[in-house]
Design an enzyme around this catalytic site. Structure first.
Site, PDB file in Angstrom:
ATOM      1  N   GLU A 172     -59.218  25.874  15.545  1.00 57.40           N
ATOM      2  CA  GLU A 172     -58.505  26.311  14.125  1.00 57.40           C
ATOM      3  C   GLU A 172     -58.804  27.828  13.728  1.00 57.40           C
ATOM      4  O   GLU A 172     -59.218  28.045  12.500  1.00 57.40           O
ATOM      5  CB  GLU A 172     -59.171  25.214  13.074  1.00 57.40           C
ATOM      6  N   GLU A 252     -55.627  16.599  16.215  1.00 59.07           N
ATOM      7  CA  GLU A 252     -56.472  16.011  15.160  1.00 59.07           C
ATOM      8  C   GLU A 252     -55.527  15.111  14.316  1.00 59.07           C
ATOM      9  O   GLU A 252     -55.172  15.894  13.251  1.00 59.07           O
ATOM     10  CB  GLU A 252     -57.463  17.134  14.431  1.00 59.07           C
TER      11      GLU A 252
END
Length: 620
Positions: A172, A252
């Site tokens: 991320e 995710e």
């Protein structure tokens, strides 16, 4: 020409690739879609690895997604630990043995609500280092780590006969302010050099355009993450804007969420998780469920988020995941398994049952000593002298506790304000002046009123509650980051004691030490000890702290993490049966920081209490 029993055409080389025409993965040339779940070996005791992985396999998963926390394996620069619970290769071998593929996420930064997002605290020994950037000092540390880790990974890649199908670079990165493409390019080069040109490398970011802009890079396949609350079509539309072709991937898909100390226990309904999963699988997407099994932040490993303020994560990382903190199948797991069965056949055989739990009941503890009376044991090398306070990093202490000691420079007969600027007490300071006076807190109470005589000892015990793993643009130093003042006059001439509490406890202290004659006082930092026997079995259990405030628990020298029932929501700590002894006493050591109950008892239960609303029910 090729001779022998196996013509070449029927045995293509093992491969795992992207297909930009058919928008899918290809495994050995055939279209392939994975349904995966996250499990973190560092949050699960090694004796339980097989049980958890088998349950994941029996749920219908084809893969597991695994983080490698750098700081778990390189505690000091150039010092590596891959033994016991840290044996990542043994964990990966187990996944292969059970027929699971692996999506590996070696960082170097992993977030994961883990201490400092997996980055080692020793990086901060150079105070001006710029983490997660092209800073040469940072890159040098990263490269020396990757040169140790990735050679262990290479033979386990799918192309080389192993089961690792893809490897994520960073994590991320788009959510981080630096947006340093040079850094991502450097990592891409290092991963390619150490893992070869065949391995599939990818990134993961949220579905926000700005984050996808900063987190993606040509040469790394861009995947996204989002939870059941998102519109699936819209979310994958965000991936399509950066990857117009190729497989749809949610790296995710959130089955639950984490808990913060002092906030409500998070939960996500099974129905919404199952519905979102079905929608994604219907589109042909590849999905990894984060978490499938959360586990526990033992020792000092829990991280913290920064969202307008410092938010430390609880010891339990149950995550409301399909497999509970103790590894038990939940209603959510069966709902997920039902969805998976609509798209592929499930493995034959029963789901392994919940592990056995035992309520060992009440255990009486006794006060062993005030922390201030055992500094010789906890800091054998003696204190560091400094005119002004030094951070944990400046004295090379990564986790746990440091004591700061000075003398009152003058008589304080009228109450004076003892305090520090906001964000300078990182993260909690327990103040003693003749007796325990209260606690200073990073974003909470930053002042106390005190009185005392010139020359009296002022002690402040500083606790690191976990370095920020997400949301901060600055390095998270610990300890006293600036001066402590008395009515605005800075205090000086400090003795600073880095405390090696875990070293002492692992060596059997204080159970092997002669008893101390301790004060009867119940307030302030002190050690409590006790023992209990198991009735011939060592089953998992959960320990509750009725009337205790905040502290740390060890059983048989194993640090089970932080307890903080006063703030909640978590009321019990998970105790894996593998840390318990059969046939000899189990040694309990508690460091209580603020105040123990007048009758110091612990209660061992056969179920967890995550939510403080349950507190009244269990207190009888």
């Amino acid at each position: 020409s090729h001779t022998g029993p196996f013509p070449q055409a029927s045995s293509p080389a093992r491969s795992f690739q992207l297909d930009y025409e058919e928008n899918c993965f290809r495994k050995d040339g055939a279209p392939f879609r994975y349904i995966s779940g996250s499990i973190h070996y560092a949050r699960v005791p090694r004796p339980a690895w097989r049980d958890r992985l088998l349950k994941m396999y029996m749920s219908g998963l084809s893969a597991v997604q695994v983080y490698v926390p750098w700081n778990y394996h390189e505690p000091l620069p150039g010092v590596y630990d891959f033994a016991g619970d840290r044996d990542v290769e043994a964990f990966l071998d187990l996944t292969a043995e059970l027929g699971l593929l692996v999506i590996l996420r070696p960082g170097p930064y992993i977030c994961a609500e883990w201490e400092m997002g997996g980055l080692p605290a020793w990086l901060l020994w150079k105070p001006d280092i710029v983490l997660r950037s092209s800073d040469p000092d940072y890159l040098a540390a990263v490269d020396s780590w990757l040169h140790v880790l990735l050679p262990k990974i290479k033979p386990r890649l799918y192309q080389h006969g192993g089961n690792i199908i893809s490897v994520q670079v960073e994590n991320e990165y788009g959510s981080y302010y630096a947006c340093d493409y040079g850094y991502l390019r450097h990592l891409l080069g290092s991963f390619r050099a150490l893992l070869g040109s065949e391995v599939l490398l990818f990134t993961t970011d949220s579905i926000q355009a700005e984050e996808l802009r900063c987190g993606t890079l040509q040469g790394l396949y861009a995947t996204i993450d989002f939870g059941p609350g998102s519109n699936v079509t819209e979310a994958f539309g965000a991936q399509r804007r950066v990857e117009p072709r190729g497989p749809l991937v949610n790296s995710e898909y959130y089955t639950g969420w984490l808990d913060y100390w002092g906030e409500a226990h998070a939960s996500t309904s099974s129905a919404s998780v199952a519905r979102g999963l079905e929608d994604m699988l219907q589109l042909g997407a590849n999905v990894n469920m984060y978490m499938f099994h959360g586990g526990t932040n033992f020792v000092y490993w829990s991280g913290a988020d920064f969202k307008d303020q410092y938010k430390p994560v609880t010891t339990s990382y149950d995550y409301d995941a399909p497999l509970s903190e103790a590894g038990d199948p939940t209603k959510k797991l069966f709902a997920i398994r039902t969805v998976i069965s609509k798209f592929q056949s499930l493995p034959v055989g029963p789901m392994p049952p919940a592990t056995l739990k035992y309520a060992y009941g009440w255990v009486a503890l006794r006060k062993y000593a005030d922390l201030l009376d055992v500094l010789d044991v906890l800091c054998p090398s003696g204190p560091i002298q400094s005119q002004f306070p030094l951070t944990f990093e400046a004295i090379k202490q990564a986790h746990g506790f440091v004591l700061y000691r000075t003398q009152l420079p003058w008589d304080v007969l009228d109450p004076a304000v003892l305090g520090a600027p906001p964000h300078h007490v990182c993260d909690r300071g327990y103040v003693m002046l003749q007796k325990y006076r209260g606690t200073l807190e990073r974003d909470g109470q930053t002042t106390l009123c005190v009185t005392g005589r010139a020359g009296e000892t002022l002690d402040v015990l500083l606790e690191n509650m976990g370095r920020i793993s997400f949301g901060a643009n600055i390095s998270d130093f610990k300890g006293l980051l600036g001066n402590l003042s008395l009515d605005s006059s800075p205090l000086s001439n400090w003795l600073i004691y880095p405390l090696a509490i875990d070293t002492a406890v692992q060596q059997g202290w204080p159970h092997t030490a002669p008893p101390q004659s301790s004060s009867g006082a119940r307030a302030g930092p002190a050690f409590y000890t006790g023992t209990f026997e198991t009735p011939g079995i060592a089953w998992d259990t959960f320990v509750k702290f009725p009337g205790w405030s905040k502290g740390q628990l060890w059983i048989n020298g194993f640090n089970l993490g932080r307890y903080w029932p006063r703030r909640g929501p978590q009321q019990t700590l998970f105790v894996p049966g593998s840390v318990l002894h059969v046939g000899r006493p189990n040694n309990i050591t508690v460091l209580e920081l603020e105040g123990a109950p007048s009758t110091p008892l612990l209660l061992f239960l056969d179920r967890p209490l995550f939510n403080r609303t349950l507190k009244k029910v269990a207190q009888d």
